[in-house]
Write an enzyme that holds these catalytic residues in place. Sequence first.
Site, PDB file in Angstrom:
ATOM      1  N   GLU A  37       0.878  -1.160   0.000  1.00 34.02           N
ATOM      2  CA  GLU A  37       0.000   0.000   0.000  1.00 34.02           C
ATOM      3  C   GLU A  37       0.915   1.210   0.000  1.00 34.02           C
ATOM      4  OE1 GLU A  37      -2.593   0.876   3.453  1.00 34.02           O
ATOM      5  OE2 GLU A  37      -2.074   2.795   2.557  1.00 34.02           O
ATOM      6  N   CYS A  87      -2.879   7.391   5.249  1.00 38.12           N
ATOM      7  CA  CYS A  87      -2.913   7.026   3.824  1.00 38.12           C
ATOM      8  C   CYS A  87      -4.175   7.543   3.147  1.00 38.12           C
ATOM      9  CB  CYS A  87      -2.778   5.524   3.643  1.00 38.12           C
ATOM     10  SG  CYS A  87      -3.250   4.576   5.070  1.00 38.12           S
TER      11      CYS A  87
HETATM   12  P1  NAP Z   1       9.497   3.757   3.549  1.00 35.00           P
HETATM   13  O1  NAP Z   1      10.700   4.564   3.320  1.00 35.00           O
HETATM   14  O2  NAP Z   1       8.828   3.197   2.340  1.00 35.00           O
HETATM   15  O3  NAP Z   1       9.881   2.577   4.555  1.00 35.00           O
HETATM   16  C1  NAP Z   1       8.951   1.592   4.981  1.00 35.00           C
HETATM   17  C2  NAP Z   1       9.705   0.315   5.336  1.00 35.00           C
HETATM   18  O4  NAP Z   1      10.208  -0.283   4.139  1.00 35.00           O
HETATM   19  C3  NAP Z   1      10.901   0.545   6.232  1.00 35.00           C
HETATM   20  O5  NAP Z   1      11.045  -0.548   7.099  1.00 35.00           O
HETATM   21  C4  NAP Z   1      12.055   0.587   5.264  1.00 35.00           C
HETATM   22  O6  NAP Z   1      13.272   0.205   5.879  1.00 35.00           O
HETATM   23  C5  NAP Z   1      11.632  -0.403   4.216  1.00 35.00           C
HETATM   24  N1  NAP Z   1      12.178  -0.085   2.898  1.00 35.00           N
HETATM   25  C6  NAP Z   1      12.174   1.123   2.292  1.00 35.00           C
HETATM   26  N2  NAP Z   1      12.770   1.026   1.085  1.00 35.00           N
HETATM   27  C7  NAP Z   1      13.145  -0.255   0.937  1.00 35.00           C
HETATM   28  C8  NAP Z   1      13.832  -0.969  -0.087  1.00 35.00           C
HETATM   29  N3  NAP Z   1      14.252  -0.372  -1.202  1.00 35.00           N
HETATM   30  N4  NAP Z   1      14.053  -2.273   0.091  1.00 35.00           N
HETATM   31  C9  NAP Z   1      13.651  -2.896   1.223  1.00 35.00           C
HETATM   32  N5  NAP Z   1      13.020  -2.277   2.225  1.00 35.00           N
HETATM   33  C10 NAP Z   1      12.771  -0.966   2.090  1.00 35.00           C
HETATM   34  O7  NAP Z   1       8.384   4.563   4.311  1.00 35.00           O
HETATM   35  P2  NAP Z   1       8.490   5.467   5.637  1.00 35.00           P
HETATM   36  O8  NAP Z   1       9.842   5.414   6.201  1.00 35.00           O
HETATM   37  O9  NAP Z   1       7.396   5.005   6.497  1.00 35.00           O
HETATM   38  O10 NAP Z   1       8.140   6.916   5.157  1.00 35.00           O
HETATM   39  C11 NAP Z   1       8.774   7.558   4.071  1.00 35.00           C
HETATM   40  C12 NAP Z   1       7.729   8.158   3.153  1.00 35.00           C
HETATM   41  O11 NAP Z   1       6.800   7.138   2.785  1.00 35.00           O
HETATM   42  C13 NAP Z   1       6.845   9.237   3.756  1.00 35.00           C
HETATM   43  O12 NAP Z   1       7.434  10.498   3.695  1.00 35.00           O
HETATM   44  C14 NAP Z   1       5.608   9.138   2.915  1.00 35.00           C
HETATM   45  O13 NAP Z   1       5.776   9.879   1.741  1.00 35.00           O
HETATM   46  C15 NAP Z   1       5.505   7.682   2.569  1.00 35.00           C
HETATM   47  N6  NAP Z   1       4.512   6.942   3.385  1.00 35.00           N
HETATM   48  C16 NAP Z   1       3.276   6.763   2.873  1.00 35.00           C
HETATM   49  C17 NAP Z   1       2.321   6.081   3.605  1.00 35.00           C
HETATM   50  C18 NAP Z   1       0.953   5.863   3.062  1.00 35.00           C
HETATM   51  O14 NAP Z   1       0.142   5.315   3.767  1.00 35.00           O
HETATM   52  N7  NAP Z   1       0.670   6.232   1.842  1.00 35.00           N
HETATM   53  C19 NAP Z   1       2.615   5.582   4.872  1.00 35.00           C
HETATM   54  C20 NAP Z   1       3.895   5.769   5.392  1.00 35.00           C
HETATM   55  C21 NAP Z   1       4.836   6.454   4.616  1.00 35.00           C
HETATM   56  P3  NAP Z   1      14.350   1.362   6.246  1.00 35.00           P
HETATM   57  O15 NAP Z   1      13.637   2.365   7.063  1.00 35.00           O
HETATM   58  O16 NAP Z   1      15.417   0.652   6.958  1.00 35.00           O
HETATM   59  O17 NAP Z   1      14.768   1.892   4.904  1.00 35.00           O
END
Ligand code: NAP
Length: 540
Positions: free
Chosen positions: A265, A302
């Site tokens: 998601e 979200c």
């Molecule tokens: P994220 O960067 O996507 O990280 C979520 C999880 O996935 C973390 O455990 C992260 O580990 C892991 N991950 C990220 N990139 C990866 C990759 N290339 N390979 C394997 N694992 C990976 O999300 P976030 O830290 O929660 O937030 C960052 C941004 O995501 C926010 O600024 C927002 O824009 C978006 N977000 C959207 C929603 C929604 O519901 N639409 C919810 C939350 C966040 P690491 O932290 O160790 O990299």
Amino acid sequence: MALTGHSIIAGETVLGSDGSTRAVNPSTNGELEPAYSFVGAAEVEQAARAAEEAFAQYRDIDPERRAAFLDAAAERIEAVRGELVERAMQETGLPEARLVGETARTTGQLRMFASVIRQGDFHGVRIDPAQPERTSAPRVDLRQRKVPLGPVAVFGASNFPLAFSVAGGDTASALAAGCPVIVKAHNAHPGTSELVGRAVTEAAAATGMPAGVFSLLYGPGAEVGQALVRDPRITAVGFTGSRSGGLALVEAANARPVPIPVYAEMSSINPVFVLPGALAGDIETLAQGFLGSVTGSSGQLCTSPGLLLVPTGEAGDRLVEAIARVFAGSTGQTMLTPGIHRAWQAGVAALASRPEARKVAEGTAGAGENAPAPVVFETTAEAFSADEVFSREIFGAASLIVRYDDAARLPELASGMEGQLTATLHLADTDHEAVRALLPVLERLAGRILAGGWPTGVEVGHAVIHGGPFPATSNSATTSVGSLAIERFLRPVSYQSLPEALLPAPVRDDNAYALNRRIDGTMHMEGAAQSGAPAEGGAR
Ligand code: NAP
């Protein structure tokens, strides 16, 4: 309960040796104890092996025992609620009331899935009995049921440290399906993750589950997360987070010798369509509702409405003015992490850089660090359609008003949008004709269509869809909230002419689990009619 900073693999705490991280309190940017040690490839392998071993037993365990495990996990989470909420507040900056509600939602989800297991419709039993006398040709005996896929990797979400994290909806639905779970903890709330991980581990031991049914790993996504998705024993992935993170996991899953489904998601701006008739109603209430939905949980939901479509003209102007007033009086709340705050700032700056974007209003920054002022912009329908910057998700308290001059143009505007979790309509009876033309477009666009109200506030029930076409999710055929989420981790198998003694219990003639079954095309309602009431605390 003292936090250890360790991963949990099949009931044992494990100290990693590949670096470490500490949680950061986003309201002060100060680090919290303890350090969480990162595991490496060897521990990923160990957890996956344990999950595979556990699967052999867990997949066919008596349904009542599996349900008791989920109930016990809910009880143990409740037993540490005070400590859990306090730690989660420190790690996420989210307010106490929100986290108390989220704890109730988490335990409610676990209990709802326990009811789903006991009720049994998820087995999806269909039986076409043999017809040896059929004149055209004898018909064989065919019996179908759904089986669990195997070990599932779950990535905890930053914005739901409980309900979409260690024992959140992905974990609860996978465990209910009969799949062991390995959680990659989100590094933004490691202590909250540990407390919940220990509760699930204790529940597994107390109810006699195989130890490898649950593991919790700390480490960087790029290494531990990727290794988990690549492991041949992992059969599906649940994820909530960024578009780039979700796509990276989909890519990794598809690059495996045996590709697996990723239920990611990711990104949604949740358009809200204000139809002309709605402007004859209470505009102040509309403006207040919009503010509440954009700024609740600091906009980090979200389903937060990133787009409000408002008619041009005097009545629409009055709504925009009311929105300007309420936003100007608003105050920012702490965001989840300094990184998410920076991403919000970059998104707002990109929008502000467009000459066609007018800043309608801005509130006041909140106390402490990472609490930016909520902000709302306005642009034209033409500019919105011409520049993709206007369609980008800005995760946090920001939104865009798009002015349109003719409701008959809404289907065209909507059909140019990317896939969404939700689409909301504010309408009066006089708008029905316009909405009738818009609805088929919205059905192709979004997973949930609302009339009135606001998209934030997701009910956890049996009829809800929290999903939608890409990029809202990577798989629009399902949902990540509600009882239907169990389907993501099941697969149908058909048994042809197997002797009764070799058939699995759900499809045997004696129907020992008292399941509702489709026999020769007709439903036979022998089991419980309901899978329990929807989970409490479903809002948000
Ligand atoms: P994220 O960067 O996507 O990280 C979520 C999880 O996935 C973390 O455990 C992260 O580990 C892991 N991950 C990220 N990139 C990866 C990759 N290339 N390979 C394997 N694992 C990976 O999300 P976030 O830290 O929660 O937030 C960052 C941004 O995501 C926010 O600024 C927002 O824009 C978006 N977000 C959207 C929603 C929604 O519901 N639409 C919810 C939350 C966040 P690491 O932290 O160790 O990299």
